[in-house]
Design a protein around this motif. Structure first.
Motif, mmCIF file in Angstrom:
data_model
loop_
_atom_site.group_PDB
_atom_site.id
_atom_site.type_symbol
_atom_site.label_atom_id
_atom_site.label_comp_id
_atom_site.label_asym_id
_atom_site.label_seq_id
_atom_site.Cartn_x
_atom_site.Cartn_y
_atom_site.Cartn_z
ATOM 1 N N UNK A 1 4.807 5.739 -5.198
ATOM 2 C CA UNK A 1 4.919 5.396 -6.873
ATOM 3 C C UNK A 1 4.027 5.898 -7.553
ATOM 4 N N UNK A 2 2.374 5.765 -7.104
ATOM 5 C CA UNK A 2 1.438 6.098 -7.874
ATOM 6 C C UNK A 2 1.345 7.279 -8.943
ATOM 7 N N UNK A 3 1.808 8.414 -7.887
ATOM 8 C CA UNK A 3 1.840 9.592 -8.739
ATOM 9 C C UNK A 3 2.893 9.739 -10.106
ATOM 10 N N UNK A 4 3.991 9.230 -9.691
ATOM 11 C CA UNK A 4 4.812 8.887 -10.811
ATOM 12 C C UNK A 4 4.685 8.042 -11.837
ATOM 13 N N UNK A 5 3.771 6.853 -11.541
ATOM 14 C CA UNK A 5 3.276 5.876 -12.381
ATOM 15 C C UNK A 5 2.425 6.630 -13.494
ATOM 16 N N UNK A 6 1.644 7.568 -12.780
ATOM 17 C CA UNK A 6 0.647 8.521 -13.516
ATOM 18 C C UNK A 6 1.420 9.522 -14.640
ATOM 19 N N UNK A 7 2.518 10.226 -13.985
ATOM 20 C CA UNK A 7 3.173 10.867 -14.889
ATOM 21 C C UNK A 7 3.539 10.052 -16.257
ATOM 22 N N UNK A 8 4.042 8.860 -15.804
ATOM 23 C CA UNK A 8 5.050 8.112 -16.671
ATOM 24 C C UNK A 8 3.869 7.698 -18.024
ATOM 25 N N UNK B 1 0.688 -1.120 0.025
ATOM 26 C CA UNK B 1 0.075 0.003 0.031
ATOM 27 C C UNK B 1 0.957 1.440 -0.131
ATOM 28 N N UNK B 2 1.721 1.101 0.992
ATOM 29 C CA UNK B 2 2.742 2.506 0.882
ATOM 30 C C UNK B 2 3.592 2.769 -0.173
ATOM 31 N N UNK C 1 5.680 -4.170 -7.707
ATOM 32 C CA UNK C 1 5.042 -5.343 -8.527
ATOM 33 C C UNK C 1 5.245 -6.730 -8.035
ATOM 34 N N UNK C 2 6.435 -6.596 -7.357
ATOM 35 C CA UNK C 2 6.713 -8.243 -6.750
ATOM 36 C C UNK C 2 5.849 -8.210 -5.449
ATOM 37 N N UNK C 3 5.778 -7.237 -4.829
ATOM 38 C CA UNK C 3 4.868 -7.329 -3.682
ATOM 39 C C UNK C 3 3.672 -7.521 -3.891
ATOM 40 N N UNK C 4 3.071 -7.175 -4.911
ATOM 41 C CA UNK C 4 1.630 -7.278 -5.332
ATOM 42 C C UNK C 4 1.628 -9.012 -5.632
#
Length: 269
Positions: A21-28, A15-16, A244-247
């Motif tokens: 990383x969520x915002x940066x993934x959105x930018x990417x 979750x953390x 990704x691995x933790x998912x």
């Protein structure tokens, strides 16, 4: 005190990491969409430029040697880098790049000295029809060069003379000094012309500026935009891999299907 399960810690870590990383993934993702849906030639402004014209083969030109002889009378010329035929507002001109001045005494890794090499590159323009040396472009000449680049008649809004620019300037890493000729349309278009080289260097418009901003977010190089090896990008790439691995691990430890399979295997054994 009840101990918390591994599932809790894996879920919390995932979750953390996702929040970080969520915002940066959105930018990417946004950057990737913009890059893939835009023609790179249009981003470069090629659709705004006039088709390049060439001089006829019977053009009467003087020998570059005549220009070099004239140059040597006024400047120290150690060696010649290049001689190029260019167009300056309809006039054929020679652009002479030459070495003059400081010498670089390089050293081998083993300690042996390399022969001295000139490092200071200078530029001289000359009328290619007469051989007469000419100075760097004036503002009026730069505006003419800029207008000659545009496909459609446009009105000049302002002209700036640049001697230095910052790392985030849209004309970064280009020859200076230069004239920035801004037109009223289209798309706040600015044409950059090198004063000493006498040539067009770049065209910038709103589509390019959006691309450049998203490119900075994509590379995470907030100092110069083009460094793919910066620490921030490397760190986020590693964190992304961990996310990704933790998912995958979280799915494995919490999936009912996996639990059923493990239970059956345990019963069989």
């Amino acid at each position: 005190m009840k101990l918390k399960s591994n599932n809790y810690y894996i879920r919390k870590s995932h979750r953390y990491l996702g929040i970080i990383l969520g915002v940066q993934f959105l930018f990417w993702t946004l950057g990737g969409l913009y890059f893939s849906w835009n023609d790179i030639d249009e981003v470069h402004g090629d659709h705004l430029r006039k088709e390049k014209r060439y001089y006829p083969s019977d053009l009467k030109l003087v020998s570059p040697g005549l220009v070099m002889n004239a140059l040597k009378t006024s400047s120290k010329v150690d060696s010649v880098h290049s001689v190029q035929l260019i167009d300056i507002a309809g006039m054929p001109a020679y652009q002479v790049r030459y070495f003059s001045g400081e010498m670089d005494h390089s050293v081998h890794e083993a300690g042996a000295h390399m022969p001295a090499q000139p490092t200071n590159i200078k530029v001289q323009l000359a009328n290619a029809e007469t051989g007469k040396l000419i100075p760097a472009l004036t503002e009026a000449e730069a505006v003419t060069v800029a207008k000659n680049q545009m496909a459609d008649p446009v009105k000049v809004e302002k002209v700036e003379y640049l001697t230095e620019v910052g790392a985030h300037h849209e004309y970064r890493e280009k020859p200076l000094p230069a004239y920035a000729v801004t037109f009223s349309q289209p798309d706040n278009c600015t044409v950059y012309v090198s004063a000493e080289l006498g040539t067009f260097q770049a065209i910038r418009h709103n589509q390019w500026r959006v691309f450049d901003f998203l490119w900075m977010l994509h590379t995470m190089d907030y100092e110069g935009r083009d460094n793919f090896g910066n620490i921030l990008l490397r760190a986020f790439s590693i964190f992304g891999l961990f996310t990704v691995l933790s998912g995958f691990v979280l799915y494995y430890v919490s999936s009912p299907s996996v639990k059923k399979v493990k239970k059956r295997m345990h019963q069989v054994s």
